[in-house]
Structure formats: C-alpha cells, structure tokens
Design an enzyme around this catalytic site. Structure first.
Site, short mmCIF file in Angstrom:
data_model
loop_
_atom_site.label_atom_id
_atom_site.label_comp_id
_atom_site.label_asym_id
_atom_site.label_seq_id
_atom_site.Cartn_x
_atom_site.Cartn_y
_atom_site.Cartn_z
N GLU A 296 -36.70 -40.42 14.30
CA GLU A 296 -35.90 -39.27 14.72
C GLU A 296 -35.10 -38.72 13.54
O GLU A 296 -35.02 -37.50 13.33
CB GLU A 296 -34.93 -39.67 15.84
CG GLU A 296 -35.60 -40.19 17.10
CD GLU A 296 -35.88 -41.69 17.09
OE1 GLU A 296 -36.16 -42.27 16.02
OE2 GLU A 296 -35.83 -42.30 18.17
N HIS B 95 -35.36 -44.29 10.67
CA HIS B 95 -36.00 -44.12 11.97
C HIS B 95 -36.70 -42.76 12.07
O HIS B 95 -36.34 -41.80 11.38
CB HIS B 95 -34.98 -44.30 13.09
CG HIS B 95 -34.53 -45.73 13.24
ND1 HIS B 95 -33.82 -46.19 14.32
CD2 HIS B 95 -34.75 -46.81 12.45
CE1 HIS B 95 -33.60 -47.49 14.17
NE2 HIS B 95 -34.15 -47.88 13.04
N CYS C 204 -29.84 -43.15 16.14
CA CYS C 204 -30.58 -41.88 16.27
C CYS C 204 -29.89 -40.98 17.29
O CYS C 204 -29.85 -39.75 17.10
CB CYS C 204 -32.02 -42.14 16.68
SG CYS C 204 -32.95 -42.94 15.37
N CYS D 200 -32.54 -45.03 19.63
CA CYS D 200 -31.49 -46.05 19.51
C CYS D 200 -30.13 -45.37 19.34
O CYS D 200 -30.04 -44.14 19.27
CB CYS D 200 -31.79 -46.97 18.32
SG CYS D 200 -31.48 -46.18 16.72
O1 LIG Z 1 -34.74 -44.98 17.56
C1 LIG Z 1 -35.56 -45.68 16.93
C2 LIG Z 1 -35.61 -47.05 17.06
C3 LIG Z 1 -36.47 -47.79 16.29
N1 LIG Z 1 -37.25 -47.17 15.39
C4 LIG Z 1 -38.13 -47.97 14.53
C5 LIG Z 1 -37.38 -48.79 13.51
C6 LIG Z 1 -38.27 -49.97 13.30
O2 LIG Z 1 -39.19 -49.67 12.26
C7 LIG Z 1 -39.02 -50.12 14.62
C8 LIG Z 1 -38.52 -51.25 15.49
O3 LIG Z 1 -37.15 -51.24 15.54
P1 LIG Z 1 -36.31 -52.60 15.84
O4 LIG Z 1 -35.16 -52.55 14.88
O5 LIG Z 1 -37.22 -53.75 15.63
O6 LIG Z 1 -35.89 -52.47 17.26
O7 LIG Z 1 -38.87 -48.89 15.31
C9 LIG Z 1 -37.24 -45.79 15.27
O8 LIG Z 1 -37.98 -45.20 14.45
N2 LIG Z 1 -36.40 -45.09 16.06
ZN LIG Z 2 -33.15 -45.04 15.91
#
Ligand SMILES: O=c1ccn([C@H]2C[C@H](O)[C@@H](COP(=O)(O)O)O2)c(=O)[nH]1
Ligand SMILES: [Zn+2]
Length: 182
Positions: A86, A84, A113, A110
């Site tokens: 972050e 991710h 992160c 998320c």
């Molecule tokens: O905190 C976050 C959440 C998500 N991402 C990125 C990871 C994926 O490439 C996309 C979409 O995530 P999903 O698993 O489809 O929800 O966004 C991130 O960098 N940081």
């Molecule tokens: Zn994340």
C-alpha cells in the site's frame, strides 16, 4: 433506433464475458503481488481515481538500494525493512495526490498502511483476504479506518481465476523465450 447505425444489416454484438472494473483492478493488485520477493506472503495494491484511472501500483519489497538478496526475509526480521504494498502504491502514484481514490489490495491493510491510507486521503479500501484480522495490528487498522470514515469492503471476485496466455494471438509456434534480466 440509433440514427448513426440505422442500416438493416445484422450488427455484431459486443462480447459479454469481459471482466468488470472491480475484478480488473483487483487483478492488477494480484499481478503486482507476483513481483514480490517475499517467500511467505506476497501483497499487491492498485490505486484508482474517481475517473476509474489507475494512478498507483505497488507490492511488498525491500526499499530501493537495499538488496533483496541480502536483506532478510525471515519472519520477525523482515518487518524492520520491507515496504508494504500500500505504501509503495501511494509513493508510486503518477498523479499529484490520491485524494478520494480507492485502493484495491489482496490483504486488509495493517496499522502502518492504514495510517498512510488515511493521511493520503484515500476514501475506500477494497480487499480480498482478512486472514490477519485477529492480530493486534489489524484490529488497530480496522478501528482507525472506521473512525476516519474510510469505507472498507471485502470483495469476492466474480471470476475465480484469470488466465493470461501470452500466446493467445499467435497462430502457430509458441513464443521464443527471450532472455531478460529481471
Ligand atoms: O498491510 C500490509 C501488511 C503486510 N504486507 C506485507 C509485508 C510482508 O512482506 C508480508 C507479511 O507481513 P507480516 O509482517 O509477516 O505480517 O506482507 C503488506 O505489503 N501490506
Ligand atoms: Zn501494511
């Protein structure tokens, strides 16, 4: 009156339509997101220290050595592999630590992160989108960040768009496109 500049001539004023710090750091996060190969969602993050210096930038992508042409980008599969934004921004830091820093992100972080943000000592999260707020991962991240005392602020940039014109200082012919492998 400023003694250094006490001449009687009209002094040219500075320009006033420059972008503010928060728009600038958020724009860096959004620009970093443009590097993402994720076809569904591009995230960028920019970490700034208390002296307003950028100390880390990242976007979501496959780990080093794991080809983004081979590893899967399908929803449900990619989560096993993608780093991710972050996490990448924190790991990419050019300072000894990110204690007391602010992280500017496109999307509210998320749960995974949030844990890294908290443990790294980042004290503030500034985000634009909260589109995943209803998902369990994001309810957990909001709770953890709150309990850890990390300030989370949703930000509406002062300007709607920032246009980067690579040609703006060229008087005549547009730039020749140089072929570079990316
Ligand atoms: O905190 C976050 C959440 C998500 N991402 C990125 C990871 C994926 O490439 C996309 C979409 O995530 P999903 O698993 O489809 O929800 O966004 C991130 O960098 N940081
Ligand atoms: Zn994340």
């Amino acid at each position: 009156m400023n003694k250094t500049f006490d001449n009687t001539e009209q002094i040219q004023k500075k320009r006033e339509d420059y972008i503010g710090w928060t728009d600038y750091f958020m724009a860096v996060a959004f620009l970093a997101a443009k590097r993402s190969k994720d076809p569904h969602f591009q995230v960028g993050a920019c970490i700034v220290n208390q002296d307003m210096r950028i100390v880390g930038v990242g976007y979501n992508g496959m780990p080093r050595g794991c080809s983004d042409d081979i590893y899967p980008w399908e929803k449900g599969k990619k989560k096993l592999y993608v780093c991710h934004a972050e996490m990448n921004a924190i790991l990419n830091k050019n300072s000894s630590d990110v204690w007391g820093c602010t992280i500017y992100v496109k999307l509210f972080p998320c749960n995974e992160c949030a844990k890294i943000i908290i443990q790294s000592g980042i004290k503030e999260v500034v985000y634009v989108s909260d589109k995943k707020a209803k998902k369990v991962e994001y309810k957990a991240s909001r709770q953890m960040l709150k309990d850890a005392g990390v300030i989370c602020t949703q930000y509406k940039p002062k300007v709607g768009t920032i246009v980067i014109d690579f040609d703006e200082d060229n008087d005549s012919s547009p730039l020749e496109t140089e072929k570079r492998s990316e």
